[in-house]
Design a protein around this motif. Structure first.
Motif, short mmCIF file in Angstrom:
data_model
loop_
_atom_site.label_atom_id
_atom_site.label_comp_id
_atom_site.label_asym_id
_atom_site.label_seq_id
_atom_site.Cartn_x
_atom_site.Cartn_y
_atom_site.Cartn_z
N GLU A 289 41.53 66.76 34.33
CA GLU A 289 41.08 68.13 34.07
C GLU A 289 41.43 69.06 35.23
OE1 GLU A 289 37.44 70.26 31.83
OE2 GLU A 289 37.01 68.40 32.88
N LYS A 306 46.65 65.53 28.92
CA LYS A 306 45.54 65.79 27.99
C LYS A 306 45.18 64.52 27.21
CE LYS A 306 42.74 68.89 26.16
NZ LYS A 306 41.89 67.98 25.38
N GLN A 309 43.15 62.27 29.41
CA GLN A 309 41.78 62.76 29.50
C GLN A 309 40.99 62.44 28.23
OE1 GLN A 309 41.06 66.92 29.01
NE2 GLN A 309 39.53 66.97 30.63
N THR A 623 32.83 66.81 31.84
CA THR A 623 34.00 67.69 31.84
C THR A 623 33.74 68.91 32.71
OG1 THR A 623 33.28 68.95 29.92
CG2 THR A 623 34.55 66.94 29.50
#
Length: 645
Positions: A289, A306, A309, A623
């Motif tokens: 992130e 991405k 993640q 997050t």
């Protein structure tokens, strides 16, 4: 007044034993202490206790040896082991010997009280089971037996108990009554042999029929005798109706105890691994992130980072699922579109790996247009899809197919069907159907039970997948059911609909990154790597983070300086826990604002933290969007304290 539970506390540390005795006596327990293993053994020989709190490392006798004595002597006490030096081998030995639980020093008093309460409840359930078995034996010995005499199958005479048991009178014997009329076919092999060959001394269980046609289970014993110098057979019938009912009750109690033990063991395992595993996953979720914040969406590396993640988030959801299954809990939800979630799942790494193992099976989708939103936890819905689709892929054969369908519907869950005031509501239905052989009818009732699996040994499947599906759906206030169809099997899931799409947009706006203005934030976590990752995130968000690796260091830091916000872990090695740390901080700064960020925390501990004024209790890995929203909200709002000891 209810009699106080008696507890024997065995520990060679006199100060610790004395302190713990006072605490437990305050909560109404009757405590006897023993400062050595020998004195404990002597007390166990002469007195009785409901519970034994047993230190492992005693100077004269090892605690596990005392536990072995309790088990071998059949002393009816539940044992909870205490130790300051815990090893896996020691814990495994204690649990194998029959210890109810295994607690590490220093003792968390809330956890100890909860463990004692559960151990005593377990002991009461065990006592009920033993009482049921005693009752079963007494009834089996005292059952009234019916006795009948027959000659080559023709009934000659019987006692009054037989007549009461079967409902026949003397006139029925005179009219002619056959022995076979008493038994419901097919006859047991022993009965058939007796009738065919005239064998004697037979004993068997059979289903018997009364005169009015009613049936009952019975134990039948037959022996050849001489009546007036004429050979005949005497048979006794023992009605097993009550015994069967009591045996069923005993089996139900055993199943209940087995389920409690199974889930308790699973809970112990989950609690042991969740904290460390979530700490590891923090790096997999948060480092990508921070990288994504530094590159543009059209960068060639963006999509790959991405995916890393997203995979980390779903791995974290696996740990959360296991805790949800064993401990209960709540989900963090927001409005979402099920069609979009399914489409995203079908592009995930997990799905692609599963589908690659079954290249000949076609996966079809049939999405409803204008589908209502649902209030859901997206990682958990991904877990539902993963379990159902993997099961469907493994069930389908050859050139089979799987169809994933969504639709809007009006539905009333079965658990509310009997309530007149409950009307059918709008739901979003998800169906995953396969072209496999279907589910055996005998398995349909157990398909969602923990650890139940029909898969062969060596194949995938732990028996937890569908249990997790059930628990997650129920956490979403939905319903799930499995059915057989002419084409195979299908699973139907119903989520309550959310019609107002503005809610979804409003939720998205909340989770956008909210940056700080240099506010000071103190991180308290025993893992240096966790502090490093969070410091990077907070620095990126515009805050000024500092970090320490223990609760004691955090308290000392705040003696010298102030922090606008404290973010602390709940479980921090051998030092103070997160709750104890925050209590000490509040003594220094009663208006201190705080957030909990932990890999695994007990629900009761979280509730106590909120009473101390904690605004948010976040789960690792977190997050950046969620962290930024929580930090901004905590900084903007004053501390509200519900209760403080």
């Amino acid at each position: 007044m209810e009699k106080a539970h008696r507890i024997l506390l065995v520990d060679d540390e006199e100060r610790f034993a004395s302190s713990l005795k006072r605490i437990l006596e305050f909560y109404g327990y009757e405590i006897t202490t023993a400062l050595s293993g020998a004195s404990a053994v002597q007390l166990l020989k002469t007195d009785s206790f409901d519970l034994l709190l047993l230190d492992v490392n005693l100077p004269d006798i090892n605690g596990c040896d005392i536990l072995e004595f309790v088990v071998s002597a059949k002393i009816p006490s539940t044992v909870v082991m205490l130790t300051g030096l815990s090893t896996v081998e020691l814990a495994v030995r204690a649990m194998k010997l029959g210890a109810y639980d295994f607690l590490n020093k220093p003792i968390n008093h809330d956890q100890l009280l909860k463990t004692i309460a559960k151990a005593l409840e377990h002991q009461a359930l065990k006592r009920d089971l033993e009482s049921s078995e005693t009752k079963f034996r007494a009834l089996a010995d005292a059952c009234t037996e019916g006795v009948v005499l027959h000659d080559n199958g023709r009934l000659m005479d019987a006692n009054i108990q037989f007549c009461r048991l079967f409902g026949y009178g003397k006139e029925d014997f005179q009219a002619g009554l056959a022995y076979e009329d008493l038994l419901v076919p097919p006859l047991p092999q022993a009965a058939a042999e007796q009738n065919a060959c005239g064998l004697s001394d037979q004993r068997y269980e059979a289903v018997c029929r009364r005169k009015d046609g009613a049936t009952f289970p019975a134990e039948v014993s037959c022996r050849k005798v001489q009546v007036l110098d004429h050979p005949a057979t005497i048979c006794t019938f023992k009605d097993l109706t009550e015994r069967v009912a009591i045996e069923r009750e005993r089996l139900d109690l055993q199943k209940k105890m087995g389920r409690i033990d199974k889930l308790r063991s699973l809970g112990m395992m989950a609690g042991a691994v969740a904290h460390d595993l979530n700490n590891i996953l923090v790096g997999i979720v948060t480092f990508p992130e921070t990288l994504l914040c530094q590159i543009d969406n059209d960068d060639k590396l963006y999509a790959g980072i991405k995916k890393i993640q997203d995979a980390g988030k779903r791995a974290a959801a696996v740990v959360s699922d296991l805790l949800l299954l064993t401990r209960g809990g709540t989900l963090s939800t927001s409005p979402g579109n099920l069609n979009e979630i399914i489409a995203t799942h079908l592009q995930s790494i997990e799905y692609q790996i599963a589908a690659a193992k079954h290249p000949t099976i076609e996966v079809r989708t049939d999405f409803a247009k204008e589908l209502h939103d649902i209030d859901c936890s997206r990682p958990h819905v991904h877990k539902i899809l993963l379990n159902l689709i993997i099961n469907a892929l493994e069930a389908s054969q050859g050139d089979g197919s799987i169809t994933i369908t969504t639709r809007n519907c009006t539905y009333r869950p079965p658990d509310t069907a009997g309530q007149p005031a409950t009307e059918a509501r709008d739901y979003v239905a998800l169906t995953v159907a396969d072209s496999g052989p279907g589910i055996a009818e005998s398995d349909l009732e157990r398909i969602f039970d923990p650890f139940f699996t029909t898969k062969k040994e060596g194949k995938s499947g732990t028996g937890l997948g569908l249990s997790i599906v059930w628990n997650v759906v129920r956490q979403h206030n939905g319903w799930v059911e499995a059915k057989n169809t002419p084409q195979g099997a299908s699973f139907h899931i119903y989520f309550p609909a959310v019609k107002d799409r503005t809610e979804s947009r409003r939720e998205d706006s909340i989770l956008k990154l909210q940056r700080g203005n240099g506010e000071s934030i103190l991180l308290i976590d025993d893992q240096e790597s966790q502090n490093h990752i969070l410091s990077l995130m907070l620095t990126e968000l515009g805050y000024a983070p500092s970090s320490v690796t223990s609760g004691e260091q955090g308290v000392e830091y705040l003696r010298q300086k102030r922090a606008d916000l404290v973010i602390l872990d709940m479980n921090m090695g051998e030092g103070m826990s997160g709750r104890r740390t925050f209590e000490e901080i509040l003594r220094l700064h009663p208006d201190q604002k705080g957030i909990v960020l932990s890999g695994y925390s007990d629900k009761e501990e979280i509730a106590l933290m909120k009473k101390l004024g904690i605004r948010f209790c976040l789960e690792k890995p977190v997050t950046m969007a969620v962290l930024s929203a929580a930090v901004k909200h905590a900084l903007r709002n004053p501390v509200t304290v519900m209760a403080r000891s």
